[in-house]
Design an enzyme around this catalytic site. Structure first.
Site: not given
Length: 150
Positions: A78-80
């Site tokens: 989850q890059f966010t």
């Protein structure tokens, strides 16, 4: 490297209406990677995930680890998690590692966790549009950043 750990009664990941991962009691681990992350970050975080005493013992006290409770795990990229929200209202993801750096680290995180737990760890799919469903148990949610070890 930043993770969000959620203790779950159940969790699953669906991609294109196909369930690709599903667990009962255990942990859902959301993983965000930056360019500076390395094996040292993975090793430290995996030890935390496996050994955090956040599962109830026979007295209902959070005194058991994932290892001791024989729980399962799902790891989802989850890059966010690496979003910067300092300026304006549109998050900036400039700190998030590009796929050529993030994918090998993500895969290594999963393998290292499997080695630590002695069992298969389920995953989502890096870069895919995933639907993550969970029943947070407690609720217990913990955020850990490998850059804040002290």
């Amino acid at each position: 490297m930043k993770i969000v750990i959620q203790r779950v009664s159940k969790a699953s990941v669906t991609i294109n209406e196909e369930k690709v991962a599903e667990i009962k009691n255990g942990l859902l681990v959301l993983l965000g990677i930056v360019n500076e992350d390395a094996q040292e970050d993975i090793n430290w975080l995996v030890r935390k995930v496996a050994n955090l005493r956040i599962f109830n013992d026979e007295n209902g006290v959070m005194n058991k680890s994932l290892l001791e409770s024989n729980g399962e795990a799902i790891v989802v990229s989850q890059f966010t998690l690496q979003a910067s929200t300092k300026k304006g209202n549109r998050p900036s993801y400039i700190k998030a590692a590009k796929p050529e750096i993030a994918i090998p680290l993500y895969e290594n995180f999963v393998k290292t966790l499997e080695n630590e737990l002695g069992k298969k760890v389920q995953t989502g799919e890096f870069g895919a549009d995933m639907k993550v469903e969970l029943l947070n148990d407690g609720p217990v949610t913990i955020i850990i950043d490998s850059k804040n070890k002290e």
